[in-house]
Design a protein around this motif. Structure first.
Motif, PDB file in Angstrom:
ATOM      1  N   ASN A 220      52.253  70.557  56.539  1.00  0.00           N
ATOM      2  CA  ASN A 220      51.543  69.424  55.942  1.00  0.00           C
ATOM      3  C   ASN A 220      51.226  69.660  54.470  1.00  0.00           C
ATOM      4  N   ILE A 221      50.872  70.900  54.149  1.00  0.00           N
ATOM      5  CA  ILE A 221      50.592  71.208  52.747  1.00  0.00           C
ATOM      6  C   ILE A 221      51.857  71.030  51.909  1.00  0.00           C
ATOM      7  N   GLN A 222      52.992  71.387  52.488  1.00  0.00           N
ATOM      8  CA  GLN A 222      54.260  71.132  51.783  1.00  0.00           C
ATOM      9  C   GLN A 222      54.440  69.634  51.546  1.00  0.00           C
ATOM     10  N   LYS A 223      54.106  68.866  52.553  1.00  0.00           N
ATOM     11  CA  LYS A 223      54.225  67.411  52.444  1.00  0.00           C
ATOM     12  C   LYS A 223      53.343  66.905  51.311  1.00  0.00           C
TER      13      LYS A 223
ATOM     14  N   THR B 110      63.665  69.062  48.514  1.00  0.00           N
ATOM     15  CA  THR B 110      63.478  67.748  49.124  1.00  0.00           C
ATOM     16  C   THR B 110      64.357  67.657  50.373  1.00  0.00           C
ATOM     17  N   THR B 111      64.068  66.662  51.201  1.00  0.00           N
ATOM     18  CA  THR B 111      64.820  66.522  52.440  1.00  0.00           C
ATOM     19  C   THR B 111      66.298  66.238  52.181  1.00  0.00           C
ATOM     20  N   GLU B 112      66.570  65.339  51.215  1.00  0.00           N
ATOM     21  CA  GLU B 112      67.971  64.955  50.962  1.00  0.00           C
ATOM     22  C   GLU B 112      68.781  66.153  50.476  1.00  0.00           C
ATOM     23  N   THR B 113      68.253  66.849  49.481  1.00  0.00           N
ATOM     24  CA  THR B 113      69.031  67.962  48.936  1.00  0.00           C
ATOM     25  C   THR B 113      69.162  69.068  49.973  1.00  0.00           C
ATOM     26  N   GLY B 114      68.146  69.208  50.809  1.00  0.00           N
ATOM     27  CA  GLY B 114      68.238  70.198  51.881  1.00  0.00           C
ATOM     28  C   GLY B 114      69.359  69.837  52.843  1.00  0.00           C
TER      29      GLY B 114
ATOM     30  N   LEU C 130      68.899  79.259  54.797  1.00  0.00           N
ATOM     31  CA  LEU C 130      68.978  78.364  53.639  1.00  0.00           C
ATOM     32  C   LEU C 130      67.668  77.620  53.396  1.00  0.00           C
ATOM     33  N   THR C 131      67.157  76.944  54.393  1.00  0.00           N
ATOM     34  CA  THR C 131      65.946  76.146  54.148  1.00  0.00           C
ATOM     35  C   THR C 131      64.788  76.552  55.054  1.00  0.00           C
ATOM     36  N   SER C 132      65.071  77.318  56.060  1.00  0.00           N
ATOM     37  CA  SER C 132      64.130  77.637  57.149  1.00  0.00           C
ATOM     38  C   SER C 132      63.353  76.393  57.594  1.00  0.00           C
ATOM     39  N   GLY C 133      64.033  75.264  57.585  1.00  0.00           N
ATOM     40  CA  GLY C 133      63.428  74.051  58.105  1.00  0.00           C
ATOM     41  C   GLY C 133      62.638  73.251  57.078  1.00  0.00           C
ATOM     42  N   GLY C 134      62.363  73.874  55.942  1.00  0.00           N
ATOM     43  CA  GLY C 134      61.511  73.222  54.957  1.00  0.00           C
ATOM     44  C   GLY C 134      62.280  72.257  54.082  1.00  0.00           C
ATOM     45  N   PRO C 135      61.659  71.434  53.264  1.00  0.00           N
ATOM     46  CA  PRO C 135      60.205  71.307  53.214  1.00  0.00           C
ATOM     47  C   PRO C 135      59.640  70.545  54.427  1.00  0.00           C
TER      48      PRO C 135
END
Lengths: 436, 286
Positions: free
Chosen positions: A409-412, B145-149, B228-233
């Motif tokens: 959530n903090i990332q969000k 960001t989600t898209e670039t990930g 690569l992203t470990s699920g993030g962001p």
């Protein structure tokens, strides 16, 4: 022809099967010998532990102990940190090869492993443990674990940069003075050769979701991990202070924070003097020393994490992991296991090792703190001694709440995908839901 | 096939034994666990379908399923297109074709975790560097960001898998009957027509195999995702395998994770089998 074929195939199958079986029985017989301790009165202690950093030193200590106590044989197995250890421990128990001594992390683990935890209340080490360090592993007045050590974190800063900027770290005692110092550093950024004041590694949800949040959630539970564990709700009473602290770091951090990780923060940015401050703990000493020994030994210090309205001049200090003794082992093994742990933390030789070789910040009485060599651990001990600490409660968060819910959530919030109010509500709901 | 006598079964026995020990029995035990409240240490009670019902209400699980599906569709198309393209290039009579085959295949030899870390460096450092020099804002902050990930994962996956898929296409392309191609040339078919009406239908069996491989690999992706992203962001690039792992070892909800894994297994099995069936129907026999 036909009989020859069958004979041949039979033979090859016999071979294959024997290979497979030999593989199984080989490990069986060896572990059987170790486990039973059949040679005379020898007792075998299987230790399954997670701290990779002190593996060599720990093995040396075991060696030393075995020489002094010929009746005891110690086998140490190390599986590296965090989640992996929990999984490995589970499979170890599931396979029936239960260790005599293993590690647990706090109240959640105590519940999970309750059937395997021996009562250590009467051990010398439990008697010597510092006040509060046993909170997380005490259940129904039974002490079920012994603390490894203490660790503390705060804002680690580069003294040289502070000096150049003309800031006296001793003056930073609350949020206002911290903000002022950050402002000064930010203004002199180019003169000091800084990329930014902070490096906020929001990719590491343990830094934000566990450590950072702990400072502001701990006051709700008076710093007691068990109260946090038993609480059905979380209020974010100091949520605004938490928001300010995150904003302060984010605004003055190297961007983008959501993909900034631990090694970038500590090794790439802090150790090379590109940022002045990072939120980390005394465990980074090794990482910094690996890049700049001079910096690690002489030019770092820890500043408090100010929580306005609670403690503004304190750092969070706690016990990261505990030793547990397996209740289901023979009486004799349990006794020897307890004796070993007592020796390690309360005998003079043991104390030497804990301070000098393990480089631990001791969680027990009767240590000579002046012998702690690295400056970060020393400062943690000094903060602890002066009582300027905030208790660790994140081991009492619902499983994975800190990292997967709050940290995410903090990332969000940092990615501007949600407002602070939204993520606080969401995190509150997730806490309540998992405690149902 | 015709002589299923004793020696047949004897020869098969070790494999069947191994298969049973490491796949079939664990799978059955796993299905059993998914109906209990197993926490990794002990089973408390039998809970029936509760875990499955929860799984279908779990937003994070559904989000990761959707993300995985999107990822799989894009990466299957891209990997096969690139793989076929590469195969067409290296089967033409150019001088360096042997060398190129080796080069194109090489990414496949690097482990997924390491690849993830290498590409992480490229996306974060190299892209930002190029972005700085050329002043292109969109190259900065990749993977944050989600898209670039998402595209980062797709690029990584097709980069790694294309070379492998290329090998499969090469095998089929080299097996094409040359008289057919020659005949088409004599009949005056251009390169595009030749590809569309002769090569494409004849390599259809290769599509069955390589689509199956890419599809199941994309669905099961874990190590590249982790490194690569470990699920993030904010868990937005988290694929199913990772979500299940987190449920099991992060939330320590083993039985629940097991239920999700069974659901996942069924989805992957159904999709792969349907795909193989559909592709098989399209294949032409020479």
């Amino acid at each position: 022809m036909g009989s020859k074929k069958i004979f041949l195939s039979f033979f090859s199958i016999l071979f294959l099967v024997s290979v497979v079986l030999a593989g199984c029985s080989g490990s069986d017989s060896s572990s059987g010998n170790e486990g039973s301790g059949s040679e005379g009165d020898q007792v075998t202690l299987d230790i399954f532990q997670f701290k990779v950093e002190f593996k060599d030193q720990f093995e040396a200590v075991a060696e030393q102990y075995q020489e002094a106590n010929p009746g005891v044989k110690i086998n140490i197995q190390t599986v590296g940190g965090g989640e992996d250890y929990g999984a490995a421990l589970r499979s170890k128990f599931a396979s029936g090869d239960e260790p005599a001594i293993f590690n647990i992390g706090g109240p959640t683990d105590v519940i999970d492993w309750e059937d395997s935890l021996a009562d250590l209340t009467d051990s010398a080490a439990a008697g010597a443990a510092l006040e509060g360090t046993l909170d997380g592993v005490t259940k129904d007045d039974q002490v079920l674990g012994l603390p490894f050590n203490q660790e503390g974190y705060g804002l680690i800063y580069n003294t040289e940069i502070f000096e150049k900027a003309g800031i006296n770290p001793a003056d930073i005692k609350d949020m206002a003075s911290l903000e002022a110092a950050v402002k000064t550093l930010d203004e002199k950024k180019s003169d000091l050769g800084l990329e930014a004041v902070f490096a906020l590694p929001a990719k590491e949800t343990w830094v934000t979701g566990l450590h950072l949040s702990n400072a502001f959630i701990s006051p709700e539970f008076d710093g007691n991990v068990t109260s946090a564990f038993e609480s059905k709700t979380v209020d974010f009473k100091y949520g605004d202070a938490m928001k300010n602290f995150i904003d302060l770091q984010n605004k003055h951090s190297v961007q983008p924070v959501v993909s900034l990780d631990y090694s970038q923060q500590v090794e790439e940015l802090f150790s090379t003097g590109k940022v002045a401050m990072i939120q980390q703990g005394n465990w980074v000493y090794g990482s910094i020393a690996g890049i700049d020994e001079e910096l690690a030994n002489n030019k770092v210090g820890i500043l408090p994490i100010p929580v306005p309205g609670y403690k503004e001049d304190a750092i969070p200090v706690g016990v990261p992991m505990y030793w547990a003794v397996n209740k289901n082992k023979d009486e004799k093994v349990i006794e020897e296991a307890t004796k070993f742990l007592d020796w390690l933390y309360t005998s003079d030789e043991g104390k030497e090792v804990v301070l000098n070789d393990f480089k631990f910040v001791p969680a027990y009485e009767g240590y000579d703190a002046s012998k702690i060599t690295d400056p970060l651990s020393k400062q943690v001990y000094e903060y602890a001694e002066a009582g300027k600490t905030i208790g660790w409660v994140f081991m009492g968060y619902p499983a994975n709440w800190g990292q997967n819910e709050l940290g995410a959530n903090i990332q969000k919030y940092l990615a501007e995908e949600a407002t602070w109010e939204e993520i606080v509500e969401d995190s509150k709901a997730a806490w309540a839901e998992s405690k149902e | 096939m015709r002589t299923r006598d004793l020696s047949y079964w004897l020869f098969l026995a070790p494999v069947l034994f191994a298969l049973a020990m490491v796949i079939i029995i664990p799978l059955l035990i796993g299905v059993y666990y998914s109906f209990t409240d197993w926490n990794g240490i002990k089973i408390g009670s039998f809970v029936g379908l509760e875990n499955y019902i929860d799984a279908f209400k779990d937003e994070e699980f559904l989000a990761s399923l959707w993300f995985t599906t999107k990822f799989s569709v894009v990466s299957v198309l891209l990997t096969n297109a690139i793989g076929l393209g590469l195969a067409l290039i290296v089967t033409t009579k150019i001088k360096s074709s042997k060398f190129l085959r080796t080069i194109f295949f090489m990414p496949n030899l690097i482990g997924g975790l390491i690849l993830g870390f290498i590409w992480q460096f490229i996306f974060i450092k190299v892209f930002a560097g190029i972005g700085d020099v050329l002043g292109i804002e969109s190259l900065k902050g990749w993977l944050s960001t989600t898209e670039t990930g998402f595209w980062g994962l797709v690029i990584l996956m097709s980069w790694q898998m294309s070379g492998y898929i290329m090998i499969i296409y090469i095998a089929y392309l080299e097996g094409l009957p040359s008289e057919l191609l020659e005949a088409s040339e004599i009949d005056g078919a251009g390169p595009f027509q030749r590809f569309r009406y002769i090569i494409f239908p004849l390599v259809a069996p290769a599509f069955t195999v390589s689509m199956f491989l890419t599809l199941s690999n994309s669905f099961k992706l874990y190590d590249q995702n982790l490194s690569l992203t470990s699920g993030g962001p904010y868990n937005s690039t988290q694929m199913v395998a990772m979500e299940i792992f987190k449920t099991a070892f992060g939330e320590r909800d083993m039985a629940y994770a097991q239920a999700k894994a069974v659901v996942f297994f069924i989805i992957v099995a159904v999709i792969s089998l349907t795909q193989v069936y559909m592709n098989k129907k399209k294949e032409v026999e020479v």
